[in-house]
Design an enzyme around this catalytic site. Structure first.
Site, PDB file in Angstrom:
ATOM      1  N   ASP A  21      -0.901  -3.215  -3.415  1.00  0.00           N
ATOM      2  CA  ASP A  21      -1.932  -2.303  -2.903  1.00  0.00           C
ATOM      3  C   ASP A  21      -1.727  -0.904  -3.478  1.00  0.00           C
ATOM      4  O   ASP A  21      -0.605  -0.516  -3.806  1.00  0.00           O
ATOM      5  CB  ASP A  21      -1.869  -2.285  -1.363  1.00  0.00           C
ATOM      6  CG  ASP A  21      -3.164  -1.790  -0.747  1.00  0.00           C
ATOM      7  OD1 ASP A  21      -4.178  -1.680  -1.464  1.00  0.00           O
ATOM      8  OD2 ASP A  21      -3.162  -1.517   0.470  1.00  0.00           O
ATOM      9  N   HIS A  38      -6.182  -0.396 -11.684  1.00  0.00           N
ATOM     10  CA  HIS A  38      -5.972  -1.854 -11.740  1.00  0.00           C
ATOM     11  C   HIS A  38      -5.296  -2.243 -13.062  1.00  0.00           C
ATOM     12  O   HIS A  38      -4.424  -3.109 -13.086  1.00  0.00           O
ATOM     13  CB  HIS A  38      -7.297  -2.596 -11.574  1.00  0.00           C
ATOM     14  CG  HIS A  38      -7.925  -2.406 -10.217  1.00  0.00           C
ATOM     15  ND1 HIS A  38      -7.209  -2.516  -9.050  1.00  0.00           N
ATOM     16  CD2 HIS A  38      -9.201  -2.110  -9.833  1.00  0.00           C
ATOM     17  CE1 HIS A  38      -8.010  -2.289  -8.011  1.00  0.00           C
ATOM     18  NE2 HIS A  38      -9.227  -2.033  -8.462  1.00  0.00           N
ATOM     19  N   LEU A 132      10.606 -19.477 -13.629  1.00  0.00           N
ATOM     20  CA  LEU A 132       9.904 -18.834 -12.509  1.00  0.00           C
ATOM     21  C   LEU A 132       8.527 -19.468 -12.271  1.00  0.00           C
ATOM     22  O   LEU A 132       7.802 -19.747 -13.227  1.00  0.00           O
ATOM     23  CB  LEU A 132       9.719 -17.356 -12.874  1.00  0.00           C
ATOM     24  CG  LEU A 132       8.931 -16.514 -11.871  1.00  0.00           C
ATOM     25  CD1 LEU A 132       9.816 -16.118 -10.705  1.00  0.00           C
ATOM     26  CD2 LEU A 132       8.364 -15.271 -12.533  1.00  0.00           C
TER      27      LEU A 132
HETATM   28  C1  IPE Z   1      -5.232  -6.637   0.105  1.00  0.00           C
HETATM   29  O1  IPE Z   1      -5.495  -5.327  -0.294  1.00  0.00           O
HETATM   30  C2  IPE Z   1      -5.733  -7.587  -0.917  1.00  0.00           C
HETATM   31  C3  IPE Z   1      -5.049  -7.570  -2.199  1.00  0.00           C
HETATM   32  C4  IPE Z   1      -3.970  -6.874  -2.507  1.00  0.00           C
HETATM   33  C5  IPE Z   1      -5.606  -8.438  -3.190  1.00  0.00           C
HETATM   34  P1  IPE Z   1      -6.770  -4.556   0.240  1.00  0.00           P
HETATM   35  O2  IPE Z   1      -6.683  -3.178  -0.302  1.00  0.00           O
HETATM   36  O3  IPE Z   1      -8.000  -5.307  -0.065  1.00  0.00           O
HETATM   37  O4  IPE Z   1      -6.514  -4.574   1.805  1.00  0.00           O
HETATM   38  P2  IPE Z   1      -7.187  -3.794   3.011  1.00  0.00           P
HETATM   39  O5  IPE Z   1      -8.642  -4.137   3.006  1.00  0.00           O
HETATM   40  O6  IPE Z   1      -6.963  -2.339   2.782  1.00  0.00           O
HETATM   41  O7  IPE Z   1      -6.473  -4.291   4.222  1.00  0.00           O
HETATM   42  C1  IPE Z   2      -4.968  -3.287  -4.767  1.00  0.00           C
HETATM   43  O1  IPE Z   2      -5.277  -1.943  -4.908  1.00  0.00           O
HETATM   44  C2  IPE Z   2      -5.678  -4.173  -5.737  1.00  0.00           C
HETATM   45  C3  IPE Z   2      -6.657  -5.097  -5.141  1.00  0.00           C
HETATM   46  C4  IPE Z   2      -6.966  -5.173  -3.886  1.00  0.00           C
HETATM   47  C5  IPE Z   2      -7.351  -5.960  -6.063  1.00  0.00           C
HETATM   48  P1  IPE Z   2      -6.539  -1.338  -4.180  1.00  0.00           P
HETATM   49  O2  IPE Z   2      -7.706  -1.451  -5.111  1.00  0.00           O
HETATM   50  O3  IPE Z   2      -6.734  -1.929  -2.853  1.00  0.00           O
HETATM   51  O4  IPE Z   2      -6.111   0.174  -4.061  1.00  0.00           O
HETATM   52  P2  IPE Z   2      -6.430   1.156  -2.861  1.00  0.00           P
HETATM   53  O5  IPE Z   2      -5.946   0.504  -1.605  1.00  0.00           O
HETATM   54  O6  IPE Z   2      -7.910   1.388  -2.847  1.00  0.00           O
HETATM   55  O7  IPE Z   2      -5.664   2.400  -3.204  1.00  0.00           O
HETATM   56 MG    MG Z   3      -6.156  -1.428  -0.981  1.00  0.00          MG
END
Ligand code: IPE
Ligand code: IPE
Ligand code: MG
Length: 248
Positions: A21, A38, A132
């Protein structure tokens, strides 16, 4: 100091799961588009895989796309899918050369056709590898996974293939997407959020949870080693008392 000196190499978790995240916030803090975050996150995935191989982790599960993530702006969803296809085509040969086996959990048939096809061919290409195991959670929902297992249980019972008194948590686990994968000993979520977000609800029953403020694109080798060192300081009691554990 070599960061590895912090670790007890006899007590490396067999399976580490990640909620990756913070890509978006990392990008925003640099005045960049979310997709820039990303793309940087893919570099962290590569480094974490390399470090896992180095220290002897056998299974890595990476939450890459949840069923809820479809609700994001369509350009972000499209960008994420393109990054996935590019990452697979750029990395599959090296993964294969390093003995990495790719598997997925979640409904990958629901992904765009080119993603689905590139995943299928990478899974097939690496399926005999014994190093792995990299588990990508894609179009994944833990609730759907459990619900599907409940429906499969119903089918087994009503067709007489299984007796109700043979059903157990072990049997039920065999109906989940993770049927061939041991439960994670450690879950790491980056970027400060302390929630599970519909990830591995069944499998995390006794997993150690570790939340770090580091954004995923900044989570590299040293951060991973520090997280494992923190895991190694925990006492996993499994319902027992401390004295029982220390006497084992
Ligand atoms: C969780 O992250 C999903 C992934 C890492 C793929 P999100 O950023 O989507 O989660 P929420 O919505 O903040 O809980
Ligand atoms: C996690 O990073 C990646 C995915 C959920 C695909 P986020 O895109 O959720 O990043 P934040 O939470 O908005 O910073
Ligand atoms: Mg997120």
């Amino acid at each position: 100091m070599n960061a590895l000196n912090k670790l007890d190499l006899q007590n490396i978790p067999r399976h580490v799961a990640f909620i990756m995240d913070g890509n978006g916030r990392w990008a925003k803090s640099k005045g960049q588009h979310r997709l820039f975050g990303h793309a940087a996150g893919v570099e962290s995935v590569k480094e974490v895989i390399k470090t896992a191989r180095e220290i002897g982790v056998s299974f890595l599960t990476m939450y890459a796309f949840s069923t809820e993530n479809w609700a994001r702006p369509s350009d972000e969803v499209e960008g994420l899918m393109n990054l996935l296809v590019d990452a697979i085509s750029n990395e599959v040969d090296e993964m294969h050369a390093n003995g990495v086996r790719l598997v997925t959990i979640g409904d990958i048939k629901g992904l765009p056709g080119n993603c689905y096809q590139s995943l299928l061919s990478a899974i097939e290409y690496t399926k005999e590898n014994t190093g792995l195991t990299l588990v990508l959670a894609l179009n994944y929902s833990a609730r759907k996974e459990i619900l599907n297992a409940a429906l499969a249980t119903h089918e087994l019972l009503s067709s007489g293939k299984l007796n109700i008194d043979e059903m157990s948590d072990i049997e039920f686990s065999k109906l989940l997407d993770t049927k061939d994968i041991p439960d994670p000993e450690l879950l790491i979520r980056t970027s400060g959020e302390c929630r599970i977000s519909n990830f591995l609800l069944w499998q995390l029953s006794y997993t150690e949870l570790l939340f770090t403020d580091t954004h995923w694109p900044d989570f590299r080798r040293d951060a991973f080693i520090d997280a494992i060192a923190a895991f190694q300081k925990r006492e996993r009691r499994f319902g027992m008392v401390s004295e029982q554990i220390s006497n084992q």
